[in-house]
Design a protein around this motif. Sequence first.
Motif, PDB file in Angstrom:
ATOM      1  N   GLN A 105      56.105  60.654  -0.686  1.00 34.10           N
ATOM      2  CA  GLN A 105      55.930  60.311  -2.096  1.00 34.10           C
ATOM      3  C   GLN A 105      55.986  61.520  -3.012  1.00 34.10           C
ATOM      4  N   SER A 106      56.341  62.692  -2.460  1.00 34.36           N
ATOM      5  CA  SER A 106      56.410  63.900  -3.278  1.00 34.36           C
ATOM      6  C   SER A 106      57.580  63.809  -4.252  1.00 34.36           C
ATOM      7  N   THR A 107      57.343  64.238  -5.503  1.00 34.76           N
ATOM      8  CA  THR A 107      58.389  64.239  -6.531  1.00 34.76           C
ATOM      9  C   THR A 107      58.727  65.663  -6.970  1.00 34.76           C
ATOM     10  N   ARG A 108      58.358  66.637  -6.153  1.00 35.50           N
ATOM     11  CA  ARG A 108      58.675  68.035  -6.452  1.00 35.50           C
ATOM     12  C   ARG A 108      59.100  68.716  -5.155  1.00 35.50           C
ATOM     13  N   LEU A 109      60.136  69.528  -5.272  1.00 34.99           N
ATOM     14  CA  LEU A 109      60.690  70.207  -4.113  1.00 34.99           C
ATOM     15  C   LEU A 109      60.996  71.644  -4.504  1.00 34.99           C
ATOM     16  N   SER A 110      60.530  72.612  -3.698  1.00 36.40           N
ATOM     17  CA  SER A 110      60.722  74.030  -4.005  1.00 36.40           C
ATOM     18  C   SER A 110      61.417  74.723  -2.838  1.00 36.40           C
ATOM     19  N   TYR A 111      62.279  75.673  -3.187  1.00 36.20           N
ATOM     20  CA  TYR A 111      62.959  76.504  -2.191  1.00 36.20           C
ATOM     21  C   TYR A 111      62.830  77.960  -2.617  1.00 36.20           C
ATOM     22  N   ALA A 112      62.528  78.820  -1.653  1.00 39.28           N
ATOM     23  CA  ALA A 112      62.402  80.256  -1.926  1.00 39.28           C
ATOM     24  C   ALA A 112      63.077  81.042  -0.810  1.00 39.28           C
ATOM     25  N   ASP A 113      63.543  82.240  -1.180  1.00 34.28           N
ATOM     26  CA  ASP A 113      64.154  83.154  -0.208  1.00 34.28           C
ATOM     27  C   ASP A 113      65.328  82.509   0.514  1.00 34.28           C
ATOM     28  N   LEU A 114      66.161  81.814  -0.239  1.00 32.14           N
ATOM     29  CA  LEU A 114      67.346  81.197   0.356  1.00 32.14           C
ATOM     30  C   LEU A 114      68.444  82.241   0.532  1.00 32.14           C
ATOM     31  N   PRO A 115      69.128  82.249   1.664  1.00 26.30           N
ATOM     32  CA  PRO A 115      70.253  83.170   1.844  1.00 26.30           C
ATOM     33  C   PRO A 115      71.362  82.866   0.839  1.00 26.30           C
ATOM     34  N   PRO A 116      72.175  83.857   0.496  1.00 24.29           N
ATOM     35  CA  PRO A 116      73.256  83.626  -0.467  1.00 24.29           C
ATOM     36  C   PRO A 116      74.231  82.568   0.041  1.00 24.29           C
ATOM     37  N   GLY A 117      74.789  81.819  -0.920  1.00 25.07           N
ATOM     38  CA  GLY A 117      75.776  80.810  -0.563  1.00 25.07           C
ATOM     39  C   GLY A 117      75.661  79.579  -1.434  1.00 25.07           C
ATOM     40  N   SER A 118      76.506  78.602  -1.176  1.00 27.89           N
ATOM     41  CA  SER A 118      76.530  77.349  -1.932  1.00 27.89           C
ATOM     42  C   SER A 118      75.713  76.292  -1.196  1.00 27.89           C
ATOM     43  N   TYR A 119      74.936  75.532  -1.969  1.00 28.20           N
ATOM     44  CA  TYR A 119      74.051  74.516  -1.407  1.00 28.20           C
ATOM     45  C   TYR A 119      74.308  73.170  -2.091  1.00 28.20           C
ATOM     46  N   ARG A 120      73.954  72.124  -1.364  1.00 26.60           N
ATOM     47  CA  ARG A 120      74.054  70.760  -1.886  1.00 26.60           C
ATOM     48  C   ARG A 120      72.742  70.053  -1.565  1.00 26.60           C
ATOM     49  N   LEU A 121      72.052  69.608  -2.630  1.00 29.44           N
ATOM     50  CA  LEU A 121      70.781  68.915  -2.483  1.00 29.44           C
ATOM     51  C   LEU A 121      71.000  67.430  -2.756  1.00 29.44           C
ATOM     52  N   GLN A 122      70.609  66.585  -1.810  1.00 32.29           N
ATOM     53  CA  GLN A 122      70.723  65.140  -1.968  1.00 32.29           C
ATOM     54  C   GLN A 122      69.323  64.531  -1.950  1.00 32.29           C
ATOM     55  N   ILE A 123      69.069  63.641  -2.941  1.00 34.26           N
ATOM     56  CA  ILE A 123      67.760  62.999  -3.065  1.00 34.26           C
ATOM     57  C   ILE A 123      67.981  61.489  -3.117  1.00 34.26           C
ATOM     58  N   ARG A 124      67.193  60.770  -2.344  1.00 32.69           N
ATOM     59  CA  ARG A 124      67.287  59.310  -2.307  1.00 32.69           C
ATOM     60  C   ARG A 124      65.895  58.731  -2.522  1.00 32.69           C
ATOM     61  N   ALA A 125      65.831  57.631  -3.318  1.00 31.57           N
ATOM     62  CA  ALA A 125      64.566  56.936  -3.572  1.00 31.57           C
ATOM     63  C   ALA A 125      64.562  55.607  -2.823  1.00 31.57           C
ATOM     64  N   ARG A 126      63.363  55.187  -2.381  1.00 31.83           N
ATOM     65  CA  ARG A 126      63.213  53.920  -1.674  1.00 31.83           C
ATOM     66  C   ARG A 126      62.004  53.185  -2.230  1.00 31.83           C
ATOM     67  N   SER A 127      62.211  51.910  -2.564  1.00 32.70           N
ATOM     68  CA  SER A 127      61.122  51.104  -3.118  1.00 32.70           C
ATOM     69  C   SER A 127      60.240  50.582  -2.002  1.00 32.70           C
ATOM     70  N   GLY A 128      59.182  49.895  -2.401  1.00 39.10           N
ATOM     71  CA  GLY A 128      58.238  49.384  -1.423  1.00 39.10           C
ATOM     72  C   GLY A 128      58.841  48.371  -0.475  1.00 39.10           C
ATOM     73  N   ASN A 129      59.885  47.643  -0.940  1.00 41.62           N
ATOM     74  CA  ASN A 129      60.499  46.653  -0.055  1.00 41.62           C
ATOM     75  C   ASN A 129      61.591  47.261   0.826  1.00 41.62           C
ATOM     76  N   GLY A 130      61.736  48.619   0.811  1.00 37.51           N
ATOM     77  CA  GLY A 130      62.664  49.299   1.699  1.00 37.51           C
ATOM     78  C   GLY A 130      64.065  49.457   1.169  1.00 37.51           C
ATOM     79  N   GLU A 131      64.333  49.024  -0.091  1.00 42.61           N
ATOM     80  CA  GLU A 131      65.683  49.135  -0.626  1.00 42.61           C
ATOM     81  C   GLU A 131      65.903  50.523  -1.225  1.00 42.61           C
TER      82      GLU A 131
END
Length: 427
Positions: free
Chosen positions: A168-194
Amino acid sequence: MWNNDRFQATDLDGLASLRQADDIFAITQFSNNTVWAYSDRRVLSRQPDSDWREHVIQPMNPGRINSLGELADGTVYLCGIGNVLRLDTVQAAAASMSAPGVAMRKIILRSDEGVESSLAVDGRHLVMPDRTYSLAFEYAADQLPSPLAMQYQTMLSGPLNFDNDWDQSTRLSYADLPPGSYRLQIRARSGNGESRQPVAFTFEVQPQWYETSWAKLFWLLLALSTLAAASAGFTRWRLARLHADRRRLQYLIHEQTAELATANRKLENMAHVDALTGIANRRQLDRYLPDAAQRCITNKKALGLILIDVDHFKQFNDQFGHQRGDELLRQLADLLILCLRRTDDILARYGGEEFIAVLPGADADMVLEVAERMRSSVESSDLGITMPAGLVSKVPDTLEHVHELIGDSDKRLYRAKEQGRNQVVSD
């Protein structure tokens, strides 16, 4: 909620968790079983078996909502001071039943000194200066179900990969990442699993100066040059060490060769020198005599031989012992060898107390002179003994003739003993 004779507190399917500090909700239910909750500034609805959804009412001034009603055709009206809004319940129902999406609320860049700055949430590719910065994402579902029922899943791919399972966390932190290109994907799911397809955000972490290609090339060249210098230094040291080892080995070889030559000479002497008297032994005599005879045959010169014995040596041993007898033989050999004047002449121990002198190229007179010198030297010495001698001087015909000459000298030695000892017999 009224329960028989009194009110009881209720969560009302998650509505209580959506209530803000100054919200006082009025609750009503219309013909399609949709439950509506509204305060003086907010309107929420919930379809059966779904979560609460908040409706955007921007045209209505906050604090001006007075009532909510339904007409016979199912149209819902929202009334305020100077405003009447019509809500599309079909669209609201569809929205409340659909799977939740994800909306990015804020992106925060934080330096290692603690300075924070917000980045624009406009879908553009983000660039993070370097790994000394940390990056935080704040997000939420694009619907308003119960927060306790909404879950999120994140997946980061790039030089490093991080996957977070549903929470249920709505915050995400990253530190000390190596150089390069990144892709962050976030998905939400309701109580009924959809849930919907994940929403993707891309960003890039720039390298520190020492992580750039030029810096890596510089460090590589520096390492190679250092390695080359170290290798050259090691090679010089190794060559110097090898040269020193070679010189030391050559010295040891020379030293051991000299020692070996000395040892060989000692062995040679031991092999050809009589251990008791220190003069030539029988082996040396057998090697020297054929060479001397061959020279005499070649040069047609006489070969002189003197065979010597000790008078009454057995009685001397019996009277004084064998040690005194050995000492006598040593002193006798020293005395006899002094009587030889030429370098080609040798004295050898022939066996027991017998000695033989070989005089290559010596005629009868010379051989007789040497034999008489030996006899008189022994007689006049303090050894207390006398010696007989048989001698011969003749040019040998062949090498085999030498053995006959030795036999002749032996016969004359026997005659010297028979004739009274202490004398020289030459014919």
